[in-house]
Design a protein around this motif. Sequence first.
Motif, PDB file in Angstrom:
ATOM      1  N   VAL A  83     -25.886 -61.543 -57.198  1.00  0.00           N
ATOM      2  CA  VAL A  83     -26.622 -62.812 -57.189  1.00  0.00           C
ATOM      3  C   VAL A  83     -27.250 -63.005 -55.815  1.00  0.00           C
ATOM      4  O   VAL A  83     -26.922 -62.285 -54.862  1.00  0.00           O
ATOM      5  CB  VAL A  83     -25.684 -63.994 -57.519  1.00  0.00           C
ATOM      6  CG1 VAL A  83     -25.152 -63.882 -58.944  1.00  0.00           C
ATOM      7  CG2 VAL A  83     -24.539 -64.065 -56.514  1.00  0.00           C
ATOM      8  N   ALA A  84     -28.127 -63.980 -55.688  1.00  0.00           N
ATOM      9  CA  ALA A  84     -28.849 -64.203 -54.434  1.00  0.00           C
ATOM     10  C   ALA A  84     -27.901 -64.469 -53.269  1.00  0.00           C
ATOM     11  O   ALA A  84     -28.164 -64.045 -52.123  1.00  0.00           O
ATOM     12  CB  ALA A  84     -29.823 -65.373 -54.598  1.00  0.00           C
ATOM     13  N   ASP A  85     -26.791 -65.158 -53.515  1.00  0.00           N
ATOM     14  CA  ASP A  85     -25.860 -65.481 -52.445  1.00  0.00           C
ATOM     15  C   ASP A  85     -25.203 -64.243 -51.845  1.00  0.00           C
ATOM     16  O   ASP A  85     -24.659 -64.308 -50.732  1.00  0.00           O
ATOM     17  CB  ASP A  85     -24.774 -66.442 -52.946  1.00  0.00           C
ATOM     18  CG  ASP A  85     -25.274 -67.881 -53.031  1.00  0.00           C
ATOM     19  OD1 ASP A  85     -26.377 -68.149 -52.490  1.00  0.00           O
ATOM     20  OD2 ASP A  85     -24.586 -68.719 -53.630  1.00  0.00           O
ATOM     21  N   ASP A  86     -25.231 -63.113 -52.543  1.00  0.00           N
ATOM     22  CA  ASP A  86     -24.709 -61.871 -51.980  1.00  0.00           C
ATOM     23  C   ASP A  86     -25.542 -61.403 -50.788  1.00  0.00           C
ATOM     24  O   ASP A  86     -25.083 -60.574 -49.991  1.00  0.00           O
ATOM     25  CB  ASP A  86     -24.697 -60.761 -53.042  1.00  0.00           C
ATOM     26  CG  ASP A  86     -23.688 -61.034 -54.149  1.00  0.00           C
ATOM     27  OD1 ASP A  86     -22.660 -61.683 -53.877  1.00  0.00           O
ATOM     28  OD2 ASP A  86     -23.929 -60.593 -55.292  1.00  0.00           O
ATOM     29  N   PHE A  87     -26.758 -61.898 -50.680  1.00  0.00           N
ATOM     30  CA  PHE A  87     -27.685 -61.467 -49.635  1.00  0.00           C
ATOM     31  C   PHE A  87     -28.066 -62.614 -48.697  1.00  0.00           C
ATOM     32  O   PHE A  87     -29.074 -62.539 -47.998  1.00  0.00           O
ATOM     33  CB  PHE A  87     -28.961 -60.891 -50.274  1.00  0.00           C
ATOM     34  CG  PHE A  87     -28.694 -59.774 -51.234  1.00  0.00           C
ATOM     35  CD1 PHE A  87     -28.640 -58.462 -50.799  1.00  0.00           C
ATOM     36  CD2 PHE A  87     -28.482 -60.040 -52.579  1.00  0.00           C
ATOM     37  CE1 PHE A  87     -28.376 -57.429 -51.681  1.00  0.00           C
ATOM     38  CE2 PHE A  87     -28.219 -59.008 -53.480  1.00  0.00           C
ATOM     39  CZ  PHE A  87     -28.166 -57.702 -53.025  1.00  0.00           C
ATOM     40  N   PHE A  88     -27.248 -63.659 -48.673  1.00  0.00           N
ATOM     41  CA  PHE A  88     -27.634 -64.906 -48.014  1.00  0.00           C
ATOM     42  C   PHE A  88     -26.578 -65.351 -47.009  1.00  0.00           C
ATOM     43  O   PHE A  88     -25.374 -65.229 -47.250  1.00  0.00           O
ATOM     44  CB  PHE A  88     -27.812 -65.990 -49.087  1.00  0.00           C
ATOM     45  CG  PHE A  88     -28.155 -67.358 -48.557  1.00  0.00           C
ATOM     46  CD1 PHE A  88     -29.421 -67.644 -48.093  1.00  0.00           C
ATOM     47  CD2 PHE A  88     -27.195 -68.372 -48.534  1.00  0.00           C
ATOM     48  CE1 PHE A  88     -29.744 -68.908 -47.613  1.00  0.00           C
ATOM     49  CE2 PHE A  88     -27.503 -69.635 -48.059  1.00  0.00           C
ATOM     50  CZ  PHE A  88     -28.789 -69.909 -47.599  1.00  0.00           C
ATOM     51  N   CYS A 132     -25.667 -52.084 -52.701  1.00  0.00           N
ATOM     52  CA  CYS A 132     -24.231 -51.843 -52.847  1.00  0.00           C
ATOM     53  C   CYS A 132     -23.508 -53.055 -52.276  1.00  0.00           C
ATOM     54  O   CYS A 132     -22.961 -53.017 -51.180  1.00  0.00           O
ATOM     55  CB  CYS A 132     -23.813 -50.563 -52.127  1.00  0.00           C
ATOM     56  SG  CYS A 132     -22.029 -50.216 -52.194  1.00  0.00           S
ATOM     57  N   VAL A 133     -23.544 -54.163 -52.997  1.00  0.00           N
ATOM     58  CA  VAL A 133     -22.909 -55.392 -52.552  1.00  0.00           C
ATOM     59  C   VAL A 133     -21.406 -55.170 -52.443  1.00  0.00           C
ATOM     60  O   VAL A 133     -20.763 -54.703 -53.386  1.00  0.00           O
ATOM     61  CB  VAL A 133     -23.215 -56.546 -53.517  1.00  0.00           C
ATOM     62  CG1 VAL A 133     -22.454 -57.799 -53.120  1.00  0.00           C
ATOM     63  CG2 VAL A 133     -24.716 -56.820 -53.547  1.00  0.00           C
ATOM     64  N   ILE A 185     -22.221 -61.049 -44.960  1.00  0.00           N
ATOM     65  CA  ILE A 185     -23.218 -60.900 -46.031  1.00  0.00           C
ATOM     66  C   ILE A 185     -22.882 -59.610 -46.763  1.00  0.00           C
ATOM     67  O   ILE A 185     -23.208 -58.513 -46.295  1.00  0.00           O
ATOM     68  CB  ILE A 185     -24.660 -60.849 -45.488  1.00  0.00           C
ATOM     69  CG1 ILE A 185     -24.982 -62.105 -44.687  1.00  0.00           C
ATOM     70  CG2 ILE A 185     -25.649 -60.698 -46.642  1.00  0.00           C
ATOM     71  CD1 ILE A 185     -26.411 -62.128 -44.153  1.00  0.00           C
ATOM     72  N   SER A 186     -22.227 -59.737 -47.881  1.00  0.00           N
ATOM     73  CA  SER A 186     -21.759 -58.541 -48.590  1.00  0.00           C
ATOM     74  C   SER A 186     -22.915 -57.635 -49.003  1.00  0.00           C
ATOM     75  O   SER A 186     -22.745 -56.429 -49.139  1.00  0.00           O
ATOM     76  CB  SER A 186     -20.932 -58.944 -49.817  1.00  0.00           C
ATOM     77  OG  SER A 186     -21.663 -59.810 -50.665  1.00  0.00           O
ATOM     78  N   GLY A 187     -24.106 -58.216 -49.187  1.00  0.00           N
ATOM     79  CA  GLY A 187     -25.265 -57.414 -49.567  1.00  0.00           C
ATOM     80  C   GLY A 187     -25.774 -56.493 -48.472  1.00  0.00           C
ATOM     81  O   GLY A 187     -26.596 -55.620 -48.725  1.00  0.00           O
ATOM     82  N   LEU A 188     -25.290 -56.667 -47.227  1.00  0.00           N
ATOM     83  CA  LEU A 188     -25.684 -55.770 -46.141  1.00  0.00           C
ATOM     84  C   LEU A 188     -25.008 -54.405 -46.238  1.00  0.00           C
ATOM     85  O   LEU A 188     -25.413 -53.464 -45.562  1.00  0.00           O
ATOM     86  CB  LEU A 188     -25.326 -56.398 -44.782  1.00  0.00           C
ATOM     87  CG  LEU A 188     -26.289 -57.426 -44.204  1.00  0.00           C
ATOM     88  CD1 LEU A 188     -25.748 -57.987 -42.894  1.00  0.00           C
ATOM     89  CD2 LEU A 188     -27.663 -56.822 -43.979  1.00  0.00           C
ATOM     90  N   ASN A 189     -23.977 -54.313 -47.068  1.00  0.00           N
ATOM     91  CA  ASN A 189     -23.252 -53.054 -47.196  1.00  0.00           C
ATOM     92  C   ASN A 189     -24.196 -51.896 -47.511  1.00  0.00           C
ATOM     93  O   ASN A 189     -24.999 -51.977 -48.437  1.00  0.00           O
ATOM     94  CB  ASN A 189     -22.189 -53.178 -48.295  1.00  0.00           C
ATOM     95  CG  ASN A 189     -21.237 -52.006 -48.331  1.00  0.00           C
ATOM     96  OD1 ASN A 189     -20.809 -51.522 -47.290  1.00  0.00           O
ATOM     97  ND2 ASN A 189     -20.915 -51.543 -49.528  1.00  0.00           N
ATOM     98  N   THR A 190     -24.135 -50.853 -46.724  1.00  0.00           N
ATOM     99  CA  THR A 190     -24.926 -49.601 -46.798  1.00  0.00           C
ATOM    100  C   THR A 190     -26.369 -49.750 -46.343  1.00  0.00           C
ATOM    101  O   THR A 190     -27.108 -48.756 -46.330  1.00  0.00           O
ATOM    102  CB  THR A 190     -24.939 -48.967 -48.217  1.00  0.00           C
ATOM    103  OG1 THR A 190     -25.816 -49.709 -49.082  1.00  0.00           O
ATOM    104  CG2 THR A 190     -23.546 -48.880 -48.805  1.00  0.00           C
ATOM    105  N   LEU A 191     -26.822 -50.945 -45.956  1.00  0.00           N
ATOM    106  CA  LEU A 191     -28.226 -51.128 -45.590  1.00  0.00           C
ATOM    107  C   LEU A 191     -28.519 -50.796 -44.125  1.00  0.00           C
ATOM    108  O   LEU A 191     -29.672 -50.696 -43.732  1.00  0.00           O
ATOM    109  CB  LEU A 191     -28.682 -52.557 -45.903  1.00  0.00           C
ATOM    110  CG  LEU A 191     -28.615 -52.961 -47.381  1.00  0.00           C
ATOM    111  CD1 LEU A 191     -29.243 -54.345 -47.580  1.00  0.00           C
ATOM    112  CD2 LEU A 191     -29.310 -51.933 -48.267  1.00  0.00           C
ATOM    113  N   GLY A 192     -27.481 -50.652 -43.307  1.00  0.00           N
ATOM    114  CA  GLY A 192     -27.681 -50.168 -41.941  1.00  0.00           C
ATOM    115  C   GLY A 192     -28.257 -51.163 -40.963  1.00  0.00           C
ATOM    116  O   GLY A 192     -28.828 -50.753 -39.941  1.00  0.00           O
ATOM    117  N   VAL A 193     -28.144 -52.474 -41.226  1.00  0.00           N
ATOM    118  CA  VAL A 193     -28.625 -53.482 -40.287  1.00  0.00           C
ATOM    119  C   VAL A 193     -27.635 -54.629 -40.199  1.00  0.00           C
ATOM    120  O   VAL A 193     -26.854 -54.877 -41.131  1.00  0.00           O
ATOM    121  CB  VAL A 193     -30.008 -54.051 -40.681  1.00  0.00           C
ATOM    122  CG1 VAL A 193     -31.091 -52.994 -40.563  1.00  0.00           C
ATOM    123  CG2 VAL A 193     -29.981 -54.646 -42.080  1.00  0.00           C
ATOM    124  N   SER A 194     -27.645 -55.341 -39.085  1.00  0.00           N
ATOM    125  CA  SER A 194     -26.902 -56.584 -38.910  1.00  0.00           C
ATOM    126  C   SER A 194     -27.513 -57.318 -37.730  1.00  0.00           C
ATOM    127  O   SER A 194     -28.304 -56.755 -36.962  1.00  0.00           O
ATOM    128  CB  SER A 194     -25.406 -56.321 -38.672  1.00  0.00           C
ATOM    129  OG  SER A 194     -25.216 -55.475 -37.561  1.00  0.00           O
TER     130      SER A 194
END
Length: 223
Positions: free
Chosen positions: A53-58, A29-30, A84-93
Motif C-alpha cells: 500500500v502507499a504507506d509502505d513507501f511513506f 520488496c517491501v 520506510i519498509s518500501g526502501l528495502n533493496t532500493l539502495g537509498v535513504s
Amino acid sequence: MKLFVVLLVCAFAISSSFASDPSPLQDICVAIREPKDAVFVNGKFCKNPNLTVADDFFFQGLNVPRNTDNKVGSFITGVDANLISGLNTLGVSVARVDFAPYGVNPPHLHPHSSEVLMCMEGELYVGFVLSNVLGNRFITKVLKPGDLFVFPLGMIHFQLNIGKTPAVAFASFGSQNPGFITVGNAVFGANPPIDPEVLIKAFPLDKKTVDYLQSQLWYNNHN
C-alpha cells in the motif's frame, strides 16, 4: 516543496553515483518482519507485492525540528528501511540533522555508503579524514545554506554548527542502511570495554585518562 525537490535530487544523485547496495531483482520488496527460524538475508524479507500500500513507501515529519538538548547538541533523524519498509533493496535513504548553536555531529563513519550533505539553515564547519595511505589528509569546508558536501564511504567525518543559531542539514545515502559508527563511542564506549592497555598504547594516553574516558556515558545522537 523546495525541500522535497532537494531531497529527491540528492537521493537520485547519491543512488546513481555512490550506491553500494546490490541492484534489486524485482520491482519492489517491501520489508516485513522476519519469519520464525528464518535464515539471515542481506536486507529484509519481502512482503507480497500484491499486498503493498502507499504507506509502505511513506514517511511524515521530516520537516519537524528535533530536540538537540543533549551532550553533543545535535540529533539525527535517519529515514531508512527500518522506517520506510518500501526502501528495502532500493539502495537509498535520507536523514535530517538538527544542530543546537555550536552543536556537533561527532566524528563518525558510514561503513556501507557515501553521503551527500546539504546545509539548509545555519553555518556548518564540516570535514573528513583520508586513509593512512594518503597521510590522513584532512579535507574541510564551511557550508552555508544551499551548499553541498560529499563524504566518501568509510571516511571519518563530522559536522559542527559554528553559528549562534540552530542549524539544519539533510543527508542522502546510497544504501538503505548506511550504518553509523561514532568513533568515540566505539573506542571508549565499547561493550564490553576494550582492554585499557590497548588504548594506552594506541593513542597514547595514561591509564587515568583512559579510565575516565571509558567511565563516561557516550551519547548516541541517532534515532
